[in-house]
Design an enzyme around this catalytic site. Structure first.
Site, PDB file in Angstrom:
ATOM      1  N   LYS A  11      -0.831  -4.449  -3.175  1.00  0.00           N
ATOM      2  CA  LYS A  11      -2.122  -4.013  -2.647  1.00  0.00           C
ATOM      3  C   LYS A  11      -2.381  -2.619  -3.169  1.00  0.00           C
ATOM      4  CE  LYS A  11      -5.368  -2.676   0.346  1.00  0.00           C
ATOM      5  NZ  LYS A  11      -5.960  -1.333   0.404  1.00  0.00           N
ATOM      6  N   ASP A  67       9.125   5.642 -10.958  1.00  0.00           N
ATOM      7  CA  ASP A  67       8.633   6.263 -12.184  1.00  0.00           C
ATOM      8  C   ASP A  67       9.362   7.563 -12.496  1.00  0.00           C
ATOM      9  OD1 ASP A  67       6.909   4.185 -12.484  1.00  0.00           O
ATOM     10  OD2 ASP A  67       5.062   5.364 -12.322  1.00  0.00           O
ATOM     11  N   SER A  75       0.810  -1.221   0.000  1.00  0.00           N
ATOM     12  CA  SER A  75       0.000   0.000   0.000  1.00  0.00           C
ATOM     13  C   SER A  75       0.841   1.267   0.000  1.00  0.00           C
ATOM     14  CB  SER A  75      -0.991  -0.020   1.164  1.00  0.00           C
ATOM     15  OG  SER A  75      -2.125  -0.774   0.819  1.00  0.00           O
TER      16      SER A  75
END
Length: 425
Positions: free
Chosen positions: A314, A300, A289
């Site tokens: 998750k 990224d 999470s």
């Protein structure tokens, strides 16, 4: 109303403003379904061997409906709803584990670092067979939480089955207050700082920045190793602000419900406390999470090199919705996406360098457990889309850490070789 990203049942994770839920017209088919439900309830009330109050039947029906949706949607009775309010502050009594029901087995997803469960040796993948002498067969997740939680200082006895073992063991654990401190630091070598985040509570970003500021007052930070391993998550705003501390602009994460209009972006902002030192970030199957939000954003934006093993996966958002009688429901309402649009639901974050953890000889038996990820959970949502250098200074504590952790050793060597990454321009 507030919404929560959730990874388990013993620790509340990820909070954000919930979108209003719209009602839908009930069609003829819906009335037929309600008629069938009413018929079944009447049959149970009139013919079941025991007298069950209608309120209990309805409550149990709600529980069953929600628990069949996915591993994270559930019904919250009044006590459960109060526990959520306590959990958001990061302080509650218990043993400190994240659990799930897998094929009818009560399974440990991850122990929370420095909690009674962690110190008792519970590991990801452990199966809990009994709680205080009562079998966990056919137990609900809510019931399991109630039995495991309790007053500080009291003892709960768990019967645990480890993978590869045919003999269960009884593990008595003294309940405690789950600590709210979520940030640990350690100088690995002069100028190279290890930052460990055990979870994301309301103080995580502030505590992390304070520790970084304290270290920078003494010496320049040449490199950082950010450790998110076995971090089950936490508050969404803290995940965003932690990532923001290392990014000067761009998107950190966005969440998307089933309607395009429900998208919500969480951007990074330029700040005076932004950190520009080279970074290596460690993840593993226990990183879930909020941890995956941070890791995905850093990856990224090419801000950090990710090292370790694929994360838990998750990537769903749960909204906690209060009901008029003091109860509530926790409902999956959206998925979250990394800046490049990756949904990691049931997929996880794949590190740039996949390096499995190799336990030392003394730890091999303790760490010989299978790993558990979101994709292994029943009814999970499918995804739509070495030694020190000459001249280095290593303390005894840092030396011991490096000696027993091959991933950390490699992270330190790599961060020393990374070019300086400047996000502040």
């Amino acid at each position: 109303m507030r919404a929560f990203l959730w990874i388990g049942t013993l620790l509340l994770l990820f909070v954000l403003a919930a979108a209003p839920l719209t009602s839908q017209a009930v069609g003829d088919n819906s009335f037929e379904a309600l008629k069938r439900f009413s018929q079944v309830m009447d049959i149970v009330e009139n013919h079941y061997v025991q007298d069950i109050p209608r309120s209990t039947l309805i409550e149990d029906a709600i529980k069953g409906m929600l628990e069949q949706l996915d591993p994270h949607s559930t019904y919250l009775n009044k006590d459960d709803f109060k526990d959520i309010q306590i959990s958001t502050s990061g302080e509650f009594s218990g043993i400190g584990i994240e659990i799930s029901l897998e094929q009818g087995r009560l399974t440990v997803i991850s122990p929370i670092e420095d909690t009674p469960a962690d110190k008792a040796g519970l590991k990801s993948g452990d199966i809990i067979l009994e709680i205080d002498g009562q079998a966990t067969q056919d137990i609900t997740l809510t019931e399991a939480v109630k039995r495991i939680r309790g007053a500080k200082g009291s003892t709960v006895k768990l019967v645990i089955l480890h993978k590869g073992s045919n003999k269960p063991v009884t593990v008595p654990i003294v309940r405690g207050t789950i600590p709210i401190h979520s940030v640990k630091t350690q100088e690995l070598e002069s100028g190279y700082l290890y930052v460990r985040l055990t979870r994301f509570n309301e103080n995580t970003t502030r505590d992390m920045l304070d520790k970084l500021k304290e270290y920078k007052a003494k010496k320049e930070i040449k490199g950082l190793v950010l450790d998110l391993r076995n971090n089950p998550g936490g508050l969404l705003d803290q995940a965003v602000s932690v990532a923001d501390a290392f990014l000067s602009d761009g998107l950190v994460v966005y969440i998307q419900g089933r309607d395009a209009s429900q998208r919500k972006d969480f951007p990074a902002t330029r700040g005076s406390e932004d950190v520009a030192a080279p970074m290596v970030t460690l993840i593993n199957p226990g990183s879930a999470s909020a941890s995956e939000i941070v890791a995905g954003a850093l990856q990224d934006h090419k801000r950090a090199l990710l090292l370790g093993e694929r994360s838990f996966g998750k990537g769903s958002v749960q909204t906690v919705i209060p009901l008029s009688d003091g109860t509530g429901i926790k409902l999956t309402t959206a998925l979250y996406y990394t800046p490049n649009g990756r949904s990691i639901q049931a997929e996880g974050i794949v590190p740039d360098l996949e390096v499995p953890f190799v336990p030392t000889e003394e730890d091999k038996n303790a760490d010989d457990r299978f790993t558990l990820r979101e994709q292994d959970l029943s009814r999970h949502l499918q995804n739509n889309g070495g030694g020190k250098n000459k001249g280095s200074e290593t303390s005894k504590e840092a030396g011991e850490m490096l000696g027993r952790d091959n991933q950390l050793r490699l992270a330190l060597e790599l961060v020393k070789k990374l070019p300086t990454i400047r996000q502040i321009r």
